[in-house]
Design an enzyme around this catalytic site. Structure first.
Site, short mmCIF file in Angstrom:
data_model
loop_
_atom_site.label_atom_id
_atom_site.label_comp_id
_atom_site.label_asym_id
_atom_site.label_seq_id
_atom_site.Cartn_x
_atom_site.Cartn_y
_atom_site.Cartn_z
CE LYS A 10 32.17 11.14 40.06
NZ LYS A 10 33.25 10.56 39.21
CE1 TYR A 50 32.20 5.29 40.20
CE2 TYR A 50 33.04 6.04 42.31
CZ TYR A 50 32.37 6.28 41.13
OH TYR A 50 31.85 7.54 40.88
CG ASN A 113 33.66 12.86 36.42
OD1 ASN A 113 33.47 12.67 37.63
ND2 ASN A 113 33.39 11.96 35.51
CG HIS A 116 28.29 8.00 39.29
ND1 HIS A 116 28.96 7.22 38.39
CD2 HIS A 116 27.19 7.29 39.67
CE1 HIS A 116 28.31 6.06 38.25
NE2 HIS A 116 27.24 6.08 39.03
CD GLU A 127 25.43 3.11 39.63
OE1 GLU A 127 26.41 2.78 38.95
OE2 GLU A 127 24.89 4.24 39.54
#
Ligand code: CMP
Length: 141
Positions: A10, A50, A113, A116, A127
């Protein structure tokens, strides 16, 4: 079984110069990188990726963050790749991430965070196709 899973480093982890450190953890655990791509996602791309979280209270913040800078996206392949990647990442909420995991070491918040990872083999396939419609490289050994 040999599986593939989608991994995203991220924007906060990219900004910390942690791409190499994070990819090293996957490789050290025996996961092989069979596709990789760096991009700065548009709002449309992040919202679509998402899509399952649309309408949740954290959705707008998540999309804003995921479009705040470039991400590094890769396909990891190996024995039990989905679960192995999730173990290496640690719990989604970094407050609960075990010491030594990617989220314990590089996360800044629940949204920021650091990484992913797909949560199951079927979502992994969706994905992977989202970011790599042309397919991935054959695994080498
Ligand atoms: P990720 O694995 O990318 O999938 C969805 C993301 O939403 C998740 O990691 C978190 O970064 C973010 N998120 C923020 N708040 C929450 C929450 N309360 N529950 C689940 N995910 C959250």
């Amino acid at each position: 079984a040999i599986e593939q899973t989608l991994s995203i480093i991220k924007p906060n982890a990219v900004a910390k110069n942690a791409i190499g450190a994070i990819l090293s953890r996957f490789e050290a655990a025996g996961l092989q990188i069979v596709a990789a791509r760096m991009l700065h996602m548009s709002k449309e791309q992040a919202s679509a990726f998402y899509g399952i979280h649309q309408g949740k209270p954290f959705f707008d913040e998540l999309v804003a963050f995921m479009t705040s800078g470039p991400v590094m996206v890769q396909v990891l392949e190996g024995e039990d790749a989905v679960a192995k990647n999730r173990d290496i990442m640690g719990a989604t909420n970094p407050a609960n991430a075990a010491p030594g995991t990617i989220r314990a070491d590089f996360a800044d918040s629940f949204t920021e965070n650091a990484a992913h990872g797909s949560d199951a083999a079927d979502t992994a396939a969706v994905e992977i196709a989202f970011f790599f419609p042309e397919g991935v490289c054959p695994r080498t050994r």
